[in-house]
Enzyme design. Structure first.
Site, PDB file in Angstrom:
ATOM      1  CB  CYS A  33      -6.200  -1.261  -7.586  1.00  0.00           C
ATOM      2  SG  CYS A  33      -4.399  -1.166  -7.453  1.00  0.00           S
ATOM      3  CG  HIS A  65      -4.357   1.736 -10.862  1.00  0.00           C
ATOM      4  ND1 HIS A  65      -4.882   1.615  -9.594  1.00  0.00           N
ATOM      5  CD2 HIS A  65      -5.425   1.875 -11.696  1.00  0.00           C
ATOM      6  CE1 HIS A  65      -6.207   1.689  -9.652  1.00  0.00           C
ATOM      7  NE2 HIS A  65      -6.557   1.839 -10.919  1.00  0.00           N
TER       8      HIS A  65
END
Length: 929
Positions: A329, A869
């Site tokens: 990510c 994230h």
């Protein structure tokens, strides 16, 4: 040795005569140093449970050089471990807590649990260290791993803790098994292993890349490594019997179902992946890095069927997501920001082949630029179909091994590598000339800046330089000789500190050594990496220090002066938040003898023992010959503000705790009344102490250790000394005359209770971050500057100023801070403009231009150091709409939603007026401003 699955025999019979722990430590330390001097690909390292290894270190002490790994090492986690006389000798080596019981691999090598963290769950030791430990303690099982090299242009050696694991499925009977081999193994070895397991002749088998359950590239038998073939990525692979061979088989079976499928067994994925925290050894553990550059060739085409996409489906481009290939990510976030950068989109959608620099030794022979361009084209022509960036990730792993494997990384670090790598691959300069830089020597800034930019462009000329690079002025000043060095350096992005990371509030109590005022605590804001001179200057402004006065800083510990902070360049980092710092306000000029008064009281409960209390008082005496009367006069003068008869009986002049908070940025708002001494009703005779004959103090001169003391009489002649320490014994009489509360309860340098937590409305702005970046500060002790005049390294002061800003301006908010024992992430909300970011006043070149910017992309980081994230916000300029890119998922968002405390990297594009665009078009690539 080889241990059967799920069987861990332990030999409790250690060495007959154990070595002393100090000797074990010495032997292991020497073997570690020896192994680090002989790093070679193929060297064996052994995985040992950190649970056992920590107990061993507690027994023998910390081993020097354990281990020289990259970002995370055992020494980081076990730092400070010292040999304890009471520590027991550990039992046999026990790796059972890290060994996976579910091994179902073809082969005898044991595997360890996935997602273990080096330094926390296990440590790596060289082969010779393992052999010694195994000889001394027995036990096991042995978990050998080999040292491999990764990367093409930049070689990096690492221990392959987790080899590549492939799931092997035979479609003929649906049997499933797994095979394990190194990512450095070649395709020929893969064929040999699979054919041996399945009993298939190698000449009758072929292996296909089976990513996303579709046949893609057929892998030909060759010496190409699995890493080079991108098989280390998340993908499926299929092996099938050759249909030609099946057609001539004796049983006449021409079934197309005789297939074998190979699927890489991935590490567990989680939406909350490690970011900024401990390095996960999902693929390998770094041991040491050595750079070596070697040639490579650009493939004829990077467009492969493994990443096939739908061509121009009639939908708006730029709305495709990126598949997460396993903790990627961070990469997806950075890529989405770059592929939505208008100048890059325009450039890479055209033919840029002529700009590819194949000969640049600092580049990647064009491979990175071609891979990025190919990926950008797919994202802008794939409609809303998510793209798997496998080919790009493979190139990235080859040229930047630190981004290989399944570890999470920093999106800004990847961004920095990509921008620099794209620049070198697209550098129009084929032969970089050698240019000797000249000293500034007092020349005008405009002349130096033009010369530096011209020299920079002579070696660096690419699209990235055209749109992403600016220039700042760097001024260094030697603190000793005053030498000034001015350079103008290019920048690709600006890493802005959050003010809370570069400043600290410090509370210091100021005492009047001439008795003209009451002690008063002040809280000032200074640079974290500043020096005592900065603290003195801040206090001087806060307490309105007069021109004929000075401040003497000191640390008070257990009611004594622990140390004087008299060195102006003493780092403020040496002052801890829980310490007590005072500043004595003294007259400047001749100073001969420092007089230090410490206070004692008689503890009748403990048999008349005298104990120290309060804060020492300090002044300077100017007399050549000192008598007891001189000391007593000085004591009377310093205690005068505390007299109950002349001052109010209130302890703190009506102020709660006597606490005054002053920020250096707001010093101009300090009331003048705070800067004046308290209004004490005294006579001139009291100032001289002559009216205090009824309160003759009990004074004792003592030595530096405070152990011995001698009484002081008025006519006592004191021995000549630069520093005289005196005890003042307080009796009931002194307590009746003076309020000793002013001497008690010194505030700490920084106490959390005094800090008011910022609300979102009070959050810091992007401008305050920029101003903190541009604030003058001293260099750190590890970043000394070599002064050409002094011919020595000096801790110079450094000041940055913006001179030239690029079309694309990238701000990196430094939310992560690292030290040896502390890692932290700041979730402070930074208020940044979306429209009309005006930076004109910060550009000192005064070229008459306006520098107005519009936000178009954001790289976000959610979560803390232990897990996080990355996502991205990007704006489609033509549609004037914002979208949220969360790996494969893309959704529209409003402008109000894009501002959050997760903002990590901000991307702005300059808004130019028509006259500016016409004026600058004529000077493109000329180095003009």
């Amino acid at each position: 040795m080889t241990i059967a699955d799920s069987v861990f025999p332990m030999d409790n019979g250690g060495s007959c005569v154990p070595l002393p722990p100090e000797e074990e430590n010495r032997i292991v330390s020497e073997l570690i140093k020896e192994s680090e001097l002989n790093l070679r690909e193929g060297n064996l390292y052994y995985v040992i449970s950190n649970r056992w290894f920590s107990s061993w270190q507690g027994y023998v002490g910390d081993c020097g050089g354990m281990l020289s790994t990259g970002e995370q090492s055992s020494i980081d986690q076990n730092a400070g471990v010292v040999h304890s006389e009471n520590a027991d000798r550990p039992g046999p080596i026990d790796n059972s807590d890290i060994v996976s019981n579910g091994n179902n691999y073809e082969g005898n090598d044991l595997d360890i649990h996935r997602m273990l963290v080096e330094g926390t769950d296990y440590v790596l030791v060289p082969q010779k260290v393992w052999e010694r430990l195994s000889e001394w303690y027995k036990g096991g099982p042995a978990l050998p791993r080999r040292l491999i090299s990764q990367g093409a242009a930049q070689k990096q050696y690492s221990v392959e803790v987790y080899p590549l694991i492939l799931k092997l499925t035979d479609a003929r009977d649906n049997s499933v098994s797994t095979v394990k081999l190194s990512k450095k193994a070649n395709i020929r070895e893969l064929y040999e292993l699979v054919c041996k397991i399945k009993g298939v002749e190698q000449k009758k088998a072929c292996i296909w890349d089976y990513f996303n359950l579709n046949k893609h590239t057929m892998l030909a038998v060759s010496d190409q490594t699995l890493e080079e073939a991108n098989l280390v990525m998340d993908q499926d692979v299929i092996i099938s019997s050759s249909q030609i061979l099946l057609e001539v088989s004796l049983d006449g079976d021409h079934s197309l179902g005789n297939e074998l499928a190979l699927v890489p067994l991935e590490p567990p994925r989680s939406s909350m992946s490690i970011a900024g925290g401990p390095t996960l050894s999902n693929g390998h553990a770094s041991v040491s890095s050595f750079n070596s550059y070697q040639g490579s060739s650009v493939s004829s085409s990077l467009t492969t069927v493994d990443d096939k996409y739908d061509n121009y489906r009639g939908e708006r481009g730029g709305l495709a997501g990126l598949q997460n290939l396993g903790n990627t990510c961070f990469m997806n976030s950075s890529i989405q920001c770059l592929v939505h950068t208008p100048p890059l989109v325009e450039y890479f959608l055209q033919d840029y082949s002529e700009d590819i620099n194949m000969d640049n030794p600092l580049g990647m022979r064009g491979e990175l630029a071609l891979a990025f361009g190919d990926l950008l084209r797919k994202l802008w022509s794939a409609g809303r179909t998510a793209v798997a960036p496998r080919a790009f990730k493979g190139k990235l792993a080859r040229f930047a091994p630190q981004f290989s494997g399944y570890n999470q990384h920093d999106s800004q670090e990847l961004l920095a590598f990509l921008l620099d790598g794209l620049h070198e691959d697209l550098n129009r300069v084929k032969q970089k000339p050698y240019i000797e830089m000249k000293d500034s020597d007092g020349r005008p800034d405009e002349e130096i800046a033009y010369e530096c930019w011209k020299n920079h462009m002579a070696r660096n000329d690419s699209l990235i330089v055209d749109v992403c690079q600016g220039q700042y002025k760097s001024t260094l000043v030697c603190p000793v000789c005053g030498k000034i060095s001015i350079t103008f350096d290019p920048f690709m992005y600006l890493s802005l500190p959050l003010p809370s990371t570069v400043t600290r509030s410090m509370t210091v109590t100021v005492f009047y050594s001439d008795g003209s005022g009451l002690p008063m605590p002040y809280t000032v804001t200074v640079l974290k990496h500043g020096c005592c001179r900065d603290l003195s200057n801040a206090l001087a402004a806060a307490c309105c220090l007069k021109s004929d006065e000075m401040l003497l800083l000191a640390e008070v510990y257990e009611h004594k002066i622990y140390r004087y902070l008299e060195t102006p360049l003493e780092p403020l980092a040496s002052i801890k938040d829980d310490e007590h710092i005072v500043a004595y306000r003294l007259k400047s000029g001749a100073r001969k003898t420092k007089l230090e008064i410490m206070h004692r009281w008689l503890d009748n409960v403990k048999g008349g023992e005298r104990k120290l209390f309060g804060t020492p008082l300090v002044t300077y005496l100017v007399e050549d010959t000192l008598y007891g009367a001189n000391i007593e006069t000085s004591v009377h003068k310093m205690l005068l503000p505390l007299r109950r008869a002349s001052a109010s009986t209130k302890s703190h002049d009506g102020k709660e705790n006597g606490f005054v908070s002053v920020d250096t940025d707001e010093k101009s708002h300090i009331s003048n009344t705070q800067c004046e001494p308290s209004n004490l009703t005294t006579t001139s005779t009291e100032q001289d102490g002559t009216a205090c004959g009824d309160s003759s103090f009990q004074l004792f001169v003592t030595n530096s250790s405070g152990l011995g003391c001698e009484p002081i009489e008025k006519d006592s002649l004191l021995k000549q000394s630069q520093h005289i320490r005196v005890f003042l014994d307080w009796t009931d009489k002194e307590h009746d005359l003076y309020d000793a509360n002013y001497l008690r309860d010194l505030p700490e340098v920084h106490k959390t209770g005094f800090t008011v937590k910022k609300t979102r409305q009070e959050a810091i702005s992007l401008f305050s971050c920029l101003e903190a970046f541009l604030t003058e500060e001293p260099l750190g002790p590890d970043d000394m500057w070599y002064c050409p005049r002094c011919k020595e390294h000096r801790q110079a002061t450094k000041k940055l100023d913006l001179w030239k800003l690029p079309e694309i301006l990238v701000f990196h908010l430094k939310r992560f801070s690292y030290s040896r024992y502390l890692k932290n992430k700041l979730d402070t909300f930074v208020n940044f403009p979306i429209h009309n970011l005006d930076l004109t006043k910060y550009v000192i070149s005064k070229d008459g231009q306006s520098y107005m910017y519009e936000l178009y992309a954001i790289s976000n980081h959610y979560g803390g150091l232990g897990g996080g994230h990355y996502t991205a916000y990007a704006k489609l300029i033509d549609d004037n709409k914002w979208y949220h890119f969360d790996d494969s998922h893309v959704s529209p968002v409003t402008e109000a939603e894009i501002k959050s405390s997760a903002a990590y990297v901000l991307f702005y594009q300059r808004v130019r007026s028509k006259p500016q665009m016409e004026g600058e078009a004529s000077v493109a690539h000329t180095g003009s401003f």
